[in-house]
Design a protein around this motif. Structure first.
Motif, mmCIF file in Angstrom:
data_model
loop_
_atom_site.group_PDB
_atom_site.id
_atom_site.type_symbol
_atom_site.label_atom_id
_atom_site.label_comp_id
_atom_site.label_asym_id
_atom_site.label_seq_id
_atom_site.Cartn_x
_atom_site.Cartn_y
_atom_site.Cartn_z
ATOM 1 N N ASP A 4 13.281 -22.396 -28.601
ATOM 2 C CA ASP A 4 13.098 -23.781 -29.002
ATOM 3 C C ASP A 4 11.620 -24.067 -29.204
ATOM 4 O O ASP A 4 10.765 -23.587 -28.455
ATOM 5 C CB ASP A 4 13.678 -24.713 -27.935
ATOM 6 N N VAL A 5 11.320 -24.836 -30.231
ATOM 7 C CA VAL A 5 9.927 -25.130 -30.552
ATOM 8 C C VAL A 5 9.220 -25.837 -29.404
ATOM 9 O O VAL A 5 8.012 -25.658 -29.202
ATOM 10 C CB VAL A 5 9.846 -25.961 -31.850
ATOM 11 N N THR A 6 9.952 -26.617 -28.620
ATOM 12 C CA THR A 6 9.342 -27.308 -27.477
ATOM 13 C C THR A 6 8.850 -26.314 -26.441
ATOM 14 O O THR A 6 7.759 -26.465 -25.874
ATOM 15 C CB THR A 6 10.344 -28.282 -26.843
ATOM 16 N N ASP A 7 9.648 -25.272 -26.173
ATOM 17 C CA ASP A 7 9.247 -24.255 -25.206
ATOM 18 C C ASP A 7 8.060 -23.442 -25.721
ATOM 19 O O ASP A 7 7.162 -23.086 -24.955
ATOM 20 C CB ASP A 7 10.429 -23.330 -24.911
ATOM 21 N N LEU A 8 8.063 -23.136 -27.009
ATOM 22 C CA LEU A 8 6.938 -22.389 -27.587
ATOM 23 C C LEU A 8 5.655 -23.205 -27.527
ATOM 24 O O LEU A 8 4.588 -22.678 -27.185
ATOM 25 C CB LEU A 8 7.266 -22.010 -29.026
ATOM 26 N N ARG A 9 5.745 -24.481 -27.870
ATOM 27 C CA ARG A 9 4.558 -25.337 -27.808
ATOM 28 C C ARG A 9 4.065 -25.466 -26.369
ATOM 29 O O ARG A 9 2.852 -25.431 -26.115
ATOM 30 C CB ARG A 9 4.890 -26.715 -28.379
ATOM 31 N N GLN A 10 4.969 -25.586 -25.430
ATOM 32 C CA GLN A 10 4.594 -25.692 -24.026
ATOM 33 C C GLN A 10 3.847 -24.443 -23.570
ATOM 34 O O GLN A 10 2.825 -24.528 -22.888
ATOM 35 C CB GLN A 10 5.842 -25.906 -23.166
ATOM 36 N N PHE A 11 4.344 -23.284 -23.968
ATOM 37 C CA PHE A 11 3.712 -22.036 -23.532
ATOM 38 C C PHE A 11 2.328 -21.870 -24.146
ATOM 39 O O PHE A 11 1.356 -21.603 -23.431
ATOM 40 C CB PHE A 11 4.599 -20.850 -23.910
ATOM 41 N N TYR A 12 2.213 -22.029 -25.450
ATOM 42 C CA TYR A 12 0.953 -21.717 -26.128
ATOM 43 C C TYR A 12 -0.123 -22.781 -25.959
ATOM 44 O O TYR A 12 -1.312 -22.467 -26.043
ATOM 45 C CB TYR A 12 1.204 -21.489 -27.621
ATOM 46 N N TYR A 13 0.275 -24.032 -25.729
ATOM 47 C CA TYR A 13 -0.715 -25.112 -25.684
ATOM 48 C C TYR A 13 -0.836 -25.782 -24.326
ATOM 49 O O TYR A 13 -1.770 -26.557 -24.111
ATOM 50 C CB TYR A 13 -0.367 -26.172 -26.731
ATOM 51 N N ARG A 14 0.074 -25.483 -23.406
ATOM 52 C CA ARG A 14 0.051 -26.186 -22.123
ATOM 53 C C ARG A 14 -0.135 -25.259 -20.927
ATOM 54 O O ARG A 14 -0.338 -25.737 -19.812
ATOM 55 C CB ARG A 14 1.351 -26.968 -21.931
ATOM 56 N N THR A 15 -0.058 -23.946 -21.114
ATOM 57 C CA THR A 15 -0.233 -23.016 -20.002
ATOM 58 C C THR A 15 -1.457 -22.145 -20.239
ATOM 59 O O THR A 15 -1.795 -21.817 -21.380
ATOM 60 C CB THR A 15 1.001 -22.117 -19.809
ATOM 61 N N ARG A 16 -2.084 -21.754 -19.161
ATOM 62 C CA ARG A 16 -3.276 -20.919 -19.285
ATOM 63 C C ARG A 16 -2.909 -19.533 -19.814
ATOM 64 O O ARG A 16 -3.632 -18.970 -20.654
ATOM 65 C CB ARG A 16 -3.962 -20.792 -17.926
ATOM 66 N N LEU A 17 -1.783 -18.982 -19.364
ATOM 67 C CA LEU A 17 -1.353 -17.681 -19.850
ATOM 68 C C LEU A 17 -1.069 -17.724 -21.346
ATOM 69 O O LEU A 17 -1.396 -16.786 -22.081
ATOM 70 C CB LEU A 17 -0.108 -17.227 -19.082
ATOM 71 N N GLY A 18 -0.470 -18.816 -21.809
ATOM 72 C CA GLY A 18 -0.187 -18.954 -23.233
ATOM 73 C C GLY A 18 -1.447 -19.048 -24.065
ATOM 74 O O GLY A 18 -1.521 -18.470 -25.165
ATOM 75 N N ARG A 19 -2.454 -19.771 -23.573
ATOM 76 C CA ARG A 19 -3.713 -19.871 -24.316
ATOM 77 C C ARG A 19 -4.423 -18.524 -24.359
ATOM 78 O O ARG A 19 -5.058 -18.174 -25.365
ATOM 79 C CB ARG A 19 -4.603 -20.942 -23.693
ATOM 80 N N ILE A 20 -4.309 -17.745 -23.264
ATOM 81 C CA ILE A 20 -4.892 -16.399 -23.253
ATOM 82 C C ILE A 20 -4.185 -15.510 -24.271
ATOM 83 O O ILE A 20 -4.830 -14.763 -25.026
ATOM 84 C CB ILE A 20 -4.796 -15.802 -21.835
ATOM 85 N N ALA A 21 -2.854 -15.590 -24.312
ATOM 86 C CA ALA A 21 -2.083 -14.793 -25.273
ATOM 87 C C ALA A 21 -2.423 -15.188 -26.707
ATOM 88 O O ALA A 21 -2.579 -14.326 -27.589
ATOM 89 C CB ALA A 21 -0.590 -14.965 -25.008
ATOM 90 N N GLN A 22 -2.538 -16.484 -26.943
ATOM 91 C CA GLN A 22 -2.874 -16.974 -28.283
ATOM 92 C C GLN A 22 -4.213 -16.410 -28.746
ATOM 93 O O GLN A 22 -4.326 -15.911 -29.874
ATOM 94 C CB GLN A 22 -2.921 -18.503 -28.269
#
Length: 253
Positions: A4-22
């Motif tokens: 779901d796009v909401t979960d993807l947005r949460q991971f990449y823009y709201r979590t530190r691990l997601g921002r590191i992955a990005q």
């Protein structure tokens, strides 16, 4: 199954691990494609976190998000360039794209052949596509705490074979996400260092994702073209009778 796009947005823009992955994936992409001046760049799946560096110089940037995933406006604070689409029906003209980036669009698709056929249709002459998928031998594909733990992970050989079946030619490959997918403070702090060290390795096995650059295979025509037919001598005078009174070569008049 698409996330779901909401979960993807949460991971990449709201979590530190997601921002590191990005950042890690985007840095590897920019090492392959440092700029896109005057080009049309298309992202499919949830590729928009990677496309921001191209907004300034590209002729056009488009973010395509599959209907099964959902869509969000992007980029924030600017004119929206993202749109909803079907996997096998992209709202783009044939041959319009110079660059295509596919992230979370192939491994989660229920119809990957349709995705690849649309990529081939939209990619213009001389264009390149970049497919980013979970690495079957990496740590990130083994944990469902991140988006890379869903769908079908690939080995490099499997990904290249699938590309060739759809008339794509593998050009270059790279890997990213060498740090483990851990929320532990130590790994979060050392992720950038681990990523730099991993980027110097020649093997892709330790990376969490594989990046494969491909071009579209163009076949030579199988029938003689106009130029070849024109080079053949005209034979309209063959069989015409010789003029009256003409002698053979070497004879008298």
């Amino acid at each position: 199954m698409h996330l779901d796009v909401t979960d993807l947005r949460q991971f990449y823009y709201r979590t530190r691990l997601g921002r590191i992955a990005q950042k890690a994936i985007r840095d590897r992409m920019l090492a392959l494609w440092p700029e896109a001046q005057g080009q049309t760049v298309v992202g499919f799946g949830f590729a928009v976190p990677l496309l921001r560096p191209y907004l300034a110089d590209a002729r056009r940037v488009v973010g395509l998000m599959p209907a099964e995933q959902g869509v969000m406006p992007w980029p924030a604070g600017m004119e929206n360039v993202s749109t909803l689409c079907r996997e096998g029906q992209w709202p783009l003209q044939t041959g319009v794209a110079d660059r295509i980036v596919c992230l979370h669009g192939l491994e989660t698709s229920e119809h990957p052949s349709e995705v690849l056929e649309e990529c081939k249709r939209v990619l213009g002459p001389g264009g390149k596509a970049l497919f980013i998928v979970p690495n079957r031998s990496g740590l990130w594909a083994r944990r469902d705490a991140t988006p890379f733990g869903f769908g079908r992970p690939y080995s490099l050989g499997q990904l290249e074979a699938q590309m060739k079946r759809h008339d794509f030619m593998p050009e270059r490959h790279a890997a990213a996400l060498f740090a483990p997918p851990s929320q532990h403070r130590f790994w979060l702090r050392s992720a950038e260092l681990v990523e730099r060290l991993g980027a110097t390795m020649s093997s892709y096995y330790a990376g969490g994702v594989i990046l494969l650059e491909v071009s579209k295979r163009v076949y030579a025509p199988t029938r003689p073209g106009l130029a070849e037919r024109v080079r053949q001598p005209l034979k309209v005078l063959e069989g015409a009778p010789a003029p009256a009174g003409a002698s053979r070569r070497g004879g008298r008049v």
